[in-house]
Design an enzyme around this catalytic site. Sequence first.
Site, PDB file in Angstrom:
ATOM      1  N   ASP A   1      -9.005 -79.270 -18.746  1.00  0.00           N
ATOM      2  CA  ASP A   1      -8.531 -78.023 -18.139  1.00  0.00           C
ATOM      3  C   ASP A   1      -8.714 -78.146 -16.630  1.00  0.00           C
ATOM      4  OD1 ASP A   1      -7.558 -75.549 -17.676  1.00  0.00           O
ATOM      5  OD2 ASP A   1      -9.151 -74.457 -18.717  1.00  0.00           O
ATOM      6  N   ALA A   2      -7.684 -78.697 -16.015  1.00  0.00           N
ATOM      7  CA  ALA A   2      -7.772 -79.117 -14.616  1.00  0.00           C
ATOM      8  C   ALA A   2      -6.805 -78.347 -13.728  1.00  0.00           C
ATOM      9  CB  ALA A   2      -7.462 -80.614 -14.523  1.00  0.00           C
ATOM     10  N   LYS A   3      -5.765 -77.793 -14.330  1.00  0.00           N
ATOM     11  CA  LYS A   3      -4.750 -77.016 -13.596  1.00  0.00           C
ATOM     12  C   LYS A   3      -4.264 -77.778 -12.370  1.00  0.00           C
ATOM     13  CE  LYS A   3      -6.438 -72.722 -15.610  1.00  0.00           C
ATOM     14  NZ  LYS A   3      -7.703 -73.086 -16.272  1.00  0.00           N
ATOM     15  N   ARG A   4      -3.950 -79.057 -12.569  1.00  0.00           N
ATOM     16  CA  ARG A   4      -3.466 -79.894 -11.489  1.00  0.00           C
ATOM     17  C   ARG A   4      -1.972 -79.693 -11.274  1.00  0.00           C
ATOM     18  NH1 ARG A   4      -8.472 -80.117 -11.187  1.00  0.00           N
ATOM     19  NH2 ARG A   4      -9.639 -82.053 -10.930  1.00  0.00           N
TER      20      ARG A   4
END
Lengths: 269, 269
Positions: A91-94
């Site tokens: 869960d990095a929302k890159r």
Amino acid sequence: MTKEFLFEQIQQKQSFLCVGLDTDINKIPVHLLELEDPIFEFNKQIVDATKDLAVAYKPNIAFYEAMGAKGWESLEKTIDYIPKEIFTIADAKRGDIGNTSALYARAFFENMDFDSVTVAPYMGSDSVKPFLQFKDKWVILLGVTSNEGGKDFQFLEADGKPLYQHVMATSKAWGSDQNMMYVVGATRPEYLTDIRKTIPDHFLLVPGVGAQGGDLQEVCKYGMNSQCGLLINSTRGIIYASNGVDFAEKAREEALKLQQEMSLLVQSI
Amino acid sequence: MTKEFLFEQIQQKQSFLCVGLDTDINKIPVHLLELEDPIFEFNKQIVDATKDLAVAYKPNIAFYEAMGAKGWESLEKTIDYIPKEIFTIADAKRGDIGNTSALYARAFFENMDFDSVTVAPYMGSDSVKPFLQFKDKWVILLGVTSNEGGKDFQFLEADGKPLYQHVMATSKAWGSDQNMMYVVGATRPEYLTDIRKTIPDHFLLVPGVGAQGGDLQEVCKYGMNSQCGLLINSTRGIIYASNGVDFAEKAREEALKLQQEMSLLVQSI
């Protein structure tokens, strides 16, 4: 991991539970702090206690980055420890320009063996597509987020529909329901009917059940499809159920409650 | 760093050049690969060769993350090495729910001493505000990005104006021109006139000059304000000007060309 394999796991475990591993050095039981790698030890015990009840684990990368290089090592050990039949979500929302997104993809899919990464849509197609070049790996694109600020832009209306609907309608052509999922916050189940018109077959990753106030039954009523189509994430309610020596046992109890509720829902598919 | 100090640096150096440190192990000169930390050694020599010409450095975090824990260490050493009077940008494009964004802020502002972080706007106010709680630290919010996919959503019209204008108009109330900047790609200078109507005083971080085809004169014509208001980023044209032993010298030559062009523009303020 393929979509078929994920659905098989859901049927076997009678569960579509995702456990968030937002492991915070300030919140874990103090007796772990004496160990060489308290973050990994915490995760290991949570995984051991819940791996027959969960079909996915989702470490939020911020918690590891906040620990610097050492946090990164704890994350690498955690992802290596999780059994391969369990779906893993970075869960990095890159999201960045193409050649840069390709590097993020390498970080999470090659250096570590995550099955999926959460990606923010603002920069459009070439920020997302590099993640879709990896076989049996997934992009989980932000659709409707569960936080208060989600309303600031996601519900702006353009051509008669909200931005998040544009995001879904446009982006679904970049991949397929075999390599893309969407984040849809459980605090907004009223949008699920419309969302299912746009993306009937995609899996949705649904955070916000529990601590953030979302309702599991409501989410399933409007969001479930013939292959389940939902991964319901719970974090704080499970991993911080106790901060004593019994933390893993209490985590299991909370995960079991959710799994039992999910069991009936899986049987109704 | 304060806005006043940044402007002083721009006047002293007659430059508003930001050098991107997108340091790729596959692109740096081979003679560096024998050293213990080739990534840091490359950055160190680039910084030494350009620090009197640049007012900012911008490592793109993906390049370091792709190296795992070791990359994170190279990044930490790099940020420690850059002189304190130079503005530093963690080009991370982060953004998550509030408590999680606070951890990213800690990673970049406390564990490392970056002056600023780039942040994606999709999740709205509570994903951005935690970064604004740190004195003399900055959020650089994505506005109009220079990549092809930037058109997918940023130009959707809602209430008669494009999404990126909503992002700017709404978000400017979350902070001020003393702690917020915006990314505006140099490949889209035609939008700068309208952008300056919405945010006349904010600094803009402008990538895309050089390799991506943006034009410095055009950007300044429409984007410059009374305190300069622009940081122009160049990456590949500078740091990969040569991949021989003369890489730092050639980087300096390219940076000098830009600084000389900028010098005339700064004098015209």
